[in-house]
Design a protein around this motif. Structure first.
Motif, short mmCIF file in Angstrom:
data_model
loop_
_atom_site.label_atom_id
_atom_site.label_comp_id
_atom_site.label_asym_id
_atom_site.label_seq_id
_atom_site.Cartn_x
_atom_site.Cartn_y
_atom_site.Cartn_z
N CYS A 224 40.46 27.24 29.16
CA CYS A 224 39.68 25.93 28.74
C CYS A 224 40.70 24.74 29.15
O CYS A 224 41.88 25.14 29.17
N GLY A 225 40.23 23.71 29.70
CA GLY A 225 40.87 22.57 30.24
C GLY A 225 41.56 23.14 31.38
O GLY A 225 42.87 22.67 31.50
N VAL A 226 41.08 23.65 32.29
CA VAL A 226 41.49 24.02 33.64
C VAL A 226 41.60 23.07 34.43
O VAL A 226 40.96 21.92 34.44
N ASP A 227 42.43 23.11 35.53
CA ASP A 227 42.82 22.21 36.68
C ASP A 227 41.62 22.37 37.96
O ASP A 227 41.68 21.63 38.77
N GLY A 228 40.73 23.25 37.65
CA GLY A 228 39.62 23.32 38.71
C GLY A 228 40.13 24.46 39.81
O GLY A 228 39.57 24.09 41.11
N CYS A 229 40.89 25.32 39.66
CA CYS A 229 41.29 26.04 40.85
C CYS A 229 41.66 27.60 40.49
O CYS A 229 42.32 27.53 39.38
N VAL A 230 41.25 28.45 41.05
CA VAL A 230 41.59 29.98 40.85
C VAL A 230 41.70 30.60 42.01
O VAL A 230 41.03 30.53 42.99
N THR A 231 42.78 31.50 42.12
CA THR A 231 42.95 32.36 43.37
C THR A 231 43.14 33.70 42.99
O THR A 231 43.86 34.10 42.15
N MET A 232 42.48 34.48 43.74
CA MET A 232 42.63 35.94 43.60
C MET A 232 43.27 36.55 44.79
O MET A 232 42.68 36.34 45.92
N THR A 233 44.24 37.42 44.64
CA THR A 233 45.01 38.06 45.82
C THR A 233 44.95 39.43 45.94
O THR A 233 44.90 39.86 44.60
N ASN A 234 44.96 39.95 46.81
CA ASN A 234 45.05 41.51 47.05
C ASN A 234 46.33 41.94 47.94
O ASN A 234 46.52 41.46 48.88
N ASP A 235 47.07 42.49 47.00
CA ASP A 235 48.55 42.98 47.79
C ASP A 235 48.25 43.79 48.97
O ASP A 235 49.09 43.56 49.82
N GLU A 236 47.55 44.76 49.10
CA GLU A 236 47.24 45.59 50.00
C GLU A 236 46.72 45.03 51.20
O GLU A 236 47.19 45.06 52.28
N SER A 237 45.68 44.37 51.27
CA SER A 237 44.89 43.67 52.23
C SER A 237 45.86 42.20 52.68
O SER A 237 45.41 41.97 53.77
N ARG A 238 46.36 41.85 51.97
CA ARG A 238 47.10 40.58 51.92
C ARG A 238 45.97 39.44 52.21
O ARG A 238 46.30 38.58 52.84
N VAL A 239 44.87 39.50 51.36
CA VAL A 239 44.14 38.51 51.39
C VAL A 239 43.90 37.79 50.13
O VAL A 239 44.13 38.41 49.11
N ALA A 240 43.55 36.34 50.10
CA ALA A 240 43.37 35.57 49.01
C ALA A 240 42.31 34.92 49.07
O ALA A 240 41.69 34.65 49.98
N CYS A 241 41.50 34.94 47.75
CA CYS A 241 40.37 34.15 47.95
C CYS A 241 40.56 33.05 46.90
O CYS A 241 40.83 33.29 45.72
N ARG A 242 40.39 31.81 47.17
CA ARG A 242 40.31 30.72 46.33
C ARG A 242 39.20 29.99 45.94
O ARG A 242 38.32 29.67 46.98
N LEU A 243 38.94 29.77 44.75
CA LEU A 243 37.78 29.06 44.41
C LEU A 243 38.33 27.59 43.93
O LEU A 243 38.95 27.71 42.86
N SER A 244 37.69 26.43 44.30
CA SER A 244 38.14 25.28 43.54
C SER A 244 36.90 24.65 43.19
O SER A 244 35.83 24.47 43.98
N TRP A 245 36.92 23.52 41.90
CA TRP A 245 35.93 23.07 41.72
C TRP A 245 35.79 21.77 41.13
O TRP A 245 37.14 21.53 40.59
#
Length: 165
Positions: free
Chosen positions: A65-86
């Protein structure tokens, strides 16, 4: 495979009054917390919900609650990050859905490992009535509903990015 969630800044986290899977969910119903790696457990102690998969089988929903509007999920194996901002002014919370082999019936059969993030202005996934009423989230000055007016459209900007590390 190891995944990590980086939720950005948030004022507090809260566990819903009942877990998504009775008898399986481990988080302490109604608990308030400040760090994603220290979510209070029903049996005492804490659980880290920032790295996956978890050692223990569970199903959880928590709300940041009271977020800054950004979340990132990373995968160590694939070295890919997905970021959602709103737009966090419109959707000031983030629901995190965690399925970690806790559903043992069909079609999951104890094999499902997934996590999801959902920006919201709500009280957990409990619907309109609890979100419009006094609740433990809006009592701490985080809105749990959006006022709608048919003469003034509401637009909520968001962005989804996929990056390699």
């Amino acid at each position: 495979m190891r995944d990590q969630i980086h939720p950005g800044k948030f004022r507090f986290g809260v566990v819903p009054p009942a877990g998504p899977e009775p008898g399986v969910s481990r988080a302490d119903p109604g608990a308030i917390f400040d760090e994603l790696d220290k979510v209070p457990l029903r049996a005492g102690g804490t659980m880290a919900l920032d790295r996956f998969p978890l050692a223990q089988d569970t199903e959880e929903i928590i709300q940041l609650c009271g977020v800054d509007g950004c979340v990132t999920m990373t995968n160590d194996e694939s070295r890919v990050a997905c970021r959602l901002s709103w737009d966090a002014k419109a959707l000031p919370s983030l629901l995190l859905w965690i399925s970690n082999r806790g559903r043992t019936y069909n079609p999951w059969n104890g094999r499902n490992l997934c996590q999801g993030g959902e920006p919201v202005a709500s009280t957990f996934e409990l619907g309109c009535r609890p979100s419009l009423a006094a609740n433990p989230i809006n009592a701490r000055e985080v809105p749990t509903a959006i006022s709608l007016d048919p003469d003034q459209p509401v637009e909520i900007a968001y962005r989804f990015e996929v990056m390699t590390q």
